[in-house]
Motif scaffolding. Structure first.
Motif, PDB file in Angstrom:
ATOM      1  N   THR A  87      -2.586   5.453   2.338  1.00  0.00           N
ATOM      2  CA  THR A  87      -3.195   4.307   3.008  1.00  0.00           C
ATOM      3  C   THR A  87      -2.436   3.959   4.285  1.00  0.00           C
ATOM      4  O   THR A  87      -3.035   3.621   5.313  1.00  0.00           O
ATOM      5  CB  THR A  87      -3.220   3.092   2.063  1.00  0.00           C
ATOM      6  N   VAL A 116       0.839  -1.195   0.000  1.00  0.00           N
ATOM      7  CA  VAL A 116       0.000   0.000   0.000  1.00  0.00           C
ATOM      8  C   VAL A 116       0.878   1.251   0.000  1.00  0.00           C
ATOM      9  O   VAL A 116       2.048   1.211   0.372  1.00  0.00           O
ATOM     10  CB  VAL A 116      -0.967   0.029   1.202  1.00  0.00           C
ATOM     11  N   ASP A 126      -1.861  -0.603  -4.683  1.00  0.00           N
ATOM     12  CA  ASP A 126      -1.999   0.740  -4.138  1.00  0.00           C
ATOM     13  C   ASP A 126      -0.623   1.403  -3.987  1.00  0.00           C
ATOM     14  O   ASP A 126      -0.495   2.619  -4.086  1.00  0.00           O
ATOM     15  CB  ASP A 126      -2.707   0.655  -2.774  1.00  0.00           C
TER      16      ASP A 126
END
Length: 342
Positions: free
Chosen positions: A172, A168, A339
């Protein structure tokens, strides 16, 4: 480059995993390859490798509930059944959805799914708690606060000890850390996969979150295991990885040849050089090495004795610049789900 001679039985040094995580061996064992991700594996040799890693002082064993659709957890559970629970730490990823044909069908990190997944992992592993539990990827339909909050409830209930993240990005990471303490971020990091250096590593260091680095050998590219003309079976990850296809592979092998010349000059293997490079990036970074044989584990462990000088690190960076590798580290559909790359 210097190497320090140590006994085969010498214990591996330990480091804290972030500000809130457990104390772990300087290197850990990644078990994915023991369940067919890179071609057939032998359960007996895999078990012996797990034992060898623990005997050498490593205590972190990393798996995912979707590795071999549960095979990996069952293998680890059987291998560790006679070991004292305090002798090892289990890091488990969850949430990847697979079909009976081996297909990938997205990710599910809803709170109710999280609690369902952990129930089956505990059963397969034969333990009453998991040391670090993490969603394998960000579920785009579920706020990270909801997923982390569900794991925090498992921590409160005693089924999980620490919360981790995987692949991530900075936003995040910050949102997750604002919800509950985060021990570490598991993410790919190697001489040829260095995107975390731009923003992610700055964020984890600011927040006191450790890094468990996988793909340190870039799926075997940074080793003696892959050479031009090698083919991969349909279920081998590399059969679908852009870095192992056609001209990309030819270009990347030239980078490996350059590293091989540097490694040979100092009496180490390409793999050992690649591991030593990651180790040199900071004690907050713990390589998780995907050995599936005792010989590979011993080779990996020996990299702990390799010390790279500032000059030698600069030499490696010059030989293989951060943007030199050809092809992304995942196929297009998988890469789009990261991500960490947005």
């Amino acid at each position: 480059m210097t190497t320090t001679q140590t006994s085969n039985e010498a214990a591996i040094a330990t480091v804290p995993l972030g500000n809130t995580g457990p104390t772990v061996g300087r290197i850990g064992l990644g078990a994915m390859g023991m369940s067919g991700s890179y071609g057939p594996a032998d359960d007996a040799e895999s078990t012996a490798t797990i034992h060898a890693a623990l005997d050498s002082g490593a205590n972190l064993v990393d798996t995912g509930d979707f590795y071999g659709s549960g095979h990996n957890e069952a293998l680890i559970g059987k291998a560790l059944a006679d070991r004292p629970r305090e002798d090892y730490l289990l890091s488990v990823k969850f949430g990847a959805l697979r079909g009976p044909d081996g297909s990938w069908n997205g990710f599910d990190a809803r709170p109710e799914a999280t609690k369902n997944f952990v129930t089956y992992s505990l059963q397969r592993l034969g333990v009453d708690h998991i040391d670090i539990y993490r969603p394998a990827r960000l579920d785009p339909t579920v706020p990270i606060e909801d997923t982390v909050g569900a794991i925090a409830e498992l921590v409160d209930a005693g089924y999980v000890r620490h919360i981790g993240l995987s692949e991530v990005g900075p936003e995040t990471i910050r949102r997750a850390a604002a919800t509950a303490p985060i021990a570490d971020l598991q993410i790919e990091y190697s001489i040829v996969s260095r995107s975390i250096e731009n923003r992610i590593l700055v964020t984890t260091r600011e927040l006191g979150i450790g890094i468990t680095a996988y793909g340190v050998l870039s799926r075997g590219l940074l080793s003696d295991a892959v050479r031009s003309g090698k083919t991969f079976g349909a279920h081998d990850f590399r059969a679908h990885s852009p870095r192992f296809q056609g001209d990309n592979l030819d270009r990347n092998l030239k980078l490996v040849e350059t590293l091989a010349a540097l490694a040979e000059r100092h009496g180490v293997s390409v793999a050992q050089l690649a591991i030593a490079w990651v180790l040199a990036q900071g004690e907050d970074i713990v390589p998780v090495l995907g050995a599936r044989s005792r010989a590979r584990w011993e080779e990996s462990k020996a990299a702990l004795t390799v010390e790279l000088s500032t000059t030698e690190l600069a030499e490696i960076d010059k030989a293989v610049p951060a943007d030199a590798v050809a092809g992304e580290r995942y196929a297009a559909a998988q890469f789009a789900s990261l991500d960490s790359e947005r």
